[in-house]
Design a protein around this motif. Structure first.
Motif, PDB file in Angstrom:
ATOM      1  N   SER A  40       0.828  -1.204   0.000  1.00  0.00           N
ATOM      2  CA  SER A  40       0.000   0.000   0.000  1.00  0.00           C
ATOM      3  C   SER A  40       0.864   1.255   0.000  1.00  0.00           C
ATOM      4  O   SER A  40       0.519   2.244  -0.650  1.00  0.00           O
ATOM      5  CB  SER A  40      -0.959  -0.002   1.191  1.00  0.00           C
ATOM      6  OG  SER A  40      -0.252   0.100   2.396  1.00  0.00           O
ATOM      7  N   MET A  41       1.993   1.215   0.694  1.00  0.00           N
ATOM      8  CA  MET A  41       2.883   2.375   0.689  1.00  0.00           C
ATOM      9  C   MET A  41       3.504   2.571  -0.697  1.00  0.00           C
ATOM     10  O   MET A  41       3.663   3.701  -1.150  1.00  0.00           O
ATOM     11  CB  MET A  41       3.985   2.219   1.738  1.00  0.00           C
ATOM     12  CG  MET A  41       3.507   2.310   3.162  1.00  0.00           C
ATOM     13  SD  MET A  41       2.783   3.917   3.539  1.00  0.00           S
ATOM     14  CE  MET A  41       1.065   3.489   3.711  1.00  0.00           C
ATOM     15  N   ILE A  42       3.830   1.490  -1.362  1.00  0.00           N
ATOM     16  CA  ILE A  42       4.384   1.594  -2.718  1.00  0.00           C
ATOM     17  C   ILE A  42       3.368   2.242  -3.649  1.00  0.00           C
ATOM     18  O   ILE A  42       3.694   3.123  -4.444  1.00  0.00           O
ATOM     19  CB  ILE A  42       4.795   0.211  -3.256  1.00  0.00           C
ATOM     20  CG1 ILE A  42       6.028  -0.305  -2.520  1.00  0.00           C
ATOM     21  CG2 ILE A  42       5.057   0.249  -4.756  1.00  0.00           C
ATOM     22  CD1 ILE A  42       6.391  -1.735  -2.869  1.00  0.00           C
ATOM     23  N   LEU A  43       2.115   1.816  -3.530  1.00  0.00           N
ATOM     24  CA  LEU A  43       1.088   2.307  -4.447  1.00  0.00           C
ATOM     25  C   LEU A  43       0.635   3.728  -4.126  1.00  0.00           C
ATOM     26  O   LEU A  43       0.149   4.430  -5.011  1.00  0.00           O
ATOM     27  CB  LEU A  43      -0.110   1.358  -4.432  1.00  0.00           C
ATOM     28  CG  LEU A  43       0.185  -0.056  -4.937  1.00  0.00           C
ATOM     29  CD1 LEU A  43      -1.060  -0.915  -4.820  1.00  0.00           C
ATOM     30  CD2 LEU A  43       0.700  -0.037  -6.360  1.00  0.00           C
ATOM     31  N   LEU A  44       0.790   4.175  -2.893  1.00  0.00           N
ATOM     32  CA  LEU A  44       0.292   5.498  -2.505  1.00  0.00           C
ATOM     33  C   LEU A  44       1.319   6.612  -2.628  1.00  0.00           C
ATOM     34  O   LEU A  44       0.969   7.770  -2.462  1.00  0.00           O
ATOM     35  CB  LEU A  44      -0.231   5.441  -1.065  1.00  0.00           C
ATOM     36  CG  LEU A  44      -1.475   4.585  -0.861  1.00  0.00           C
ATOM     37  CD1 LEU A  44      -1.846   4.552   0.618  1.00  0.00           C
ATOM     38  CD2 LEU A  44      -2.633   5.100  -1.687  1.00  0.00           C
ATOM     39  N   VAL A  45       2.565   6.282  -2.910  1.00  0.00           N
ATOM     40  CA  VAL A  45       3.599   7.321  -3.021  1.00  0.00           C
ATOM     41  C   VAL A  45       3.364   8.109  -4.310  1.00  0.00           C
ATOM     42  O   VAL A  45       3.322   7.535  -5.402  1.00  0.00           O
ATOM     43  CB  VAL A  45       5.011   6.684  -3.030  1.00  0.00           C
ATOM     44  CG1 VAL A  45       6.065   7.728  -3.334  1.00  0.00           C
ATOM     45  CG2 VAL A  45       5.282   6.008  -1.717  1.00  0.00           C
ATOM     46  N   PRO A  46       3.180   9.433  -4.176  1.00  0.00           N
ATOM     47  CA  PRO A  46       2.944  10.240  -5.378  1.00  0.00           C
ATOM     48  C   PRO A  46       4.235  10.495  -6.151  1.00  0.00           C
ATOM     49  O   PRO A  46       5.330  10.509  -5.592  1.00  0.00           O
ATOM     50  CB  PRO A  46       2.380  11.541  -4.817  1.00  0.00           C
ATOM     51  CG  PRO A  46       2.941  11.630  -3.443  1.00  0.00           C
ATOM     52  CD  PRO A  46       3.102  10.212  -2.960  1.00  0.00           C
ATOM     53  N   GLY A 103       7.266  -3.097  -8.104  1.00  0.00           N
ATOM     54  CA  GLY A 103       7.235  -3.244  -6.652  1.00  0.00           C
ATOM     55  C   GLY A 103       6.048  -4.072  -6.195  1.00  0.00           C
ATOM     56  O   GLY A 103       6.155  -4.887  -5.279  1.00  0.00           O
ATOM     57  N   GLY A 104       4.908  -3.892  -6.844  1.00  0.00           N
ATOM     58  CA  GLY A 104       3.724  -4.670  -6.502  1.00  0.00           C
ATOM     59  C   GLY A 104       3.878  -6.140  -6.825  1.00  0.00           C
ATOM     60  O   GLY A 104       3.503  -7.004  -6.027  1.00  0.00           O
ATOM     61  N   VAL A 105       4.452  -6.434  -7.971  1.00  0.00           N
ATOM     62  CA  VAL A 105       4.650  -7.831  -8.363  1.00  0.00           C
ATOM     63  C   VAL A 105       5.636  -8.521  -7.422  1.00  0.00           C
ATOM     64  O   VAL A 105       5.412  -9.657  -6.995  1.00  0.00           O
ATOM     65  CB  VAL A 105       5.124  -7.913  -9.835  1.00  0.00           C
ATOM     66  CG1 VAL A 105       5.619  -9.298 -10.187  1.00  0.00           C
ATOM     67  CG2 VAL A 105       4.000  -7.501 -10.776  1.00  0.00           C
ATOM     68  N   ILE A 106       6.704  -7.824  -7.088  1.00  0.00           N
ATOM     69  CA  ILE A 106       7.697  -8.406  -6.177  1.00  0.00           C
ATOM     70  C   ILE A 106       7.072  -8.661  -4.804  1.00  0.00           C
ATOM     71  O   ILE A 106       7.257  -9.727  -4.208  1.00  0.00           O
ATOM     72  CB  ILE A 106       8.935  -7.493  -6.068  1.00  0.00           C
ATOM     73  CG1 ILE A 106       9.708  -7.513  -7.377  1.00  0.00           C
ATOM     74  CG2 ILE A 106       9.827  -7.910  -4.901  1.00  0.00           C
ATOM     75  CD1 ILE A 106      10.824  -6.495  -7.465  1.00  0.00           C
ATOM     76  N   THR A 107       6.316  -7.689  -4.303  1.00  0.00           N
ATOM     77  CA  THR A 107       5.694  -7.834  -2.987  1.00  0.00           C
ATOM     78  C   THR A 107       4.672  -8.961  -2.975  1.00  0.00           C
ATOM     79  O   THR A 107       4.632  -9.775  -2.044  1.00  0.00           O
ATOM     80  CB  THR A 107       5.036  -6.509  -2.576  1.00  0.00           C
ATOM     81  OG1 THR A 107       6.004  -5.468  -2.646  1.00  0.00           O
ATOM     82  CG2 THR A 107       4.493  -6.588  -1.173  1.00  0.00           C
TER      83      THR A 107
END
Length: 74
Positions: free
Chosen positions: A25-31, A41-45
């Motif tokens: 969620s932090m990866i996706l919310l960083v502007p 980052g999402g795929v790795i996580t």
């Protein structure tokens, strides 16, 4: 089967998966970060979460089959 031996692996896996979801969620919310970096980052996580669940399932199989003390063989 002893359920006491299953508690620790399940708890650890749940905590790791919750941490990975928080991290995702932090990866996706960083502007300002390009979508490609967010996707990688999402795929790795998500991959790490899948590996954690797979390892939990393997550990449950080991406990059920009675092979939890493999180090005694060496």
């Amino acid at each position: 089967m002893k359920k006491g031996k299953l508690v620790a692996p399940v708890v650890v896996t749940v905590l790791v998966c919750l941490w990975l979801l928080f991290y995702l969620s932090m990866i996706l919310l960083v502007p300002g970060v390009p979508f490609a970096f967010k996707a990688i980052g999402g795929v790795i996580t998500l991959g790490l979460g899948a590996v954690a669940v797979y390892n939990l399932l393997e550990r449950i199989k080991e406990i059920r089959s009675g092979e939890e003390d493999d180090l005694d063989n060496y």
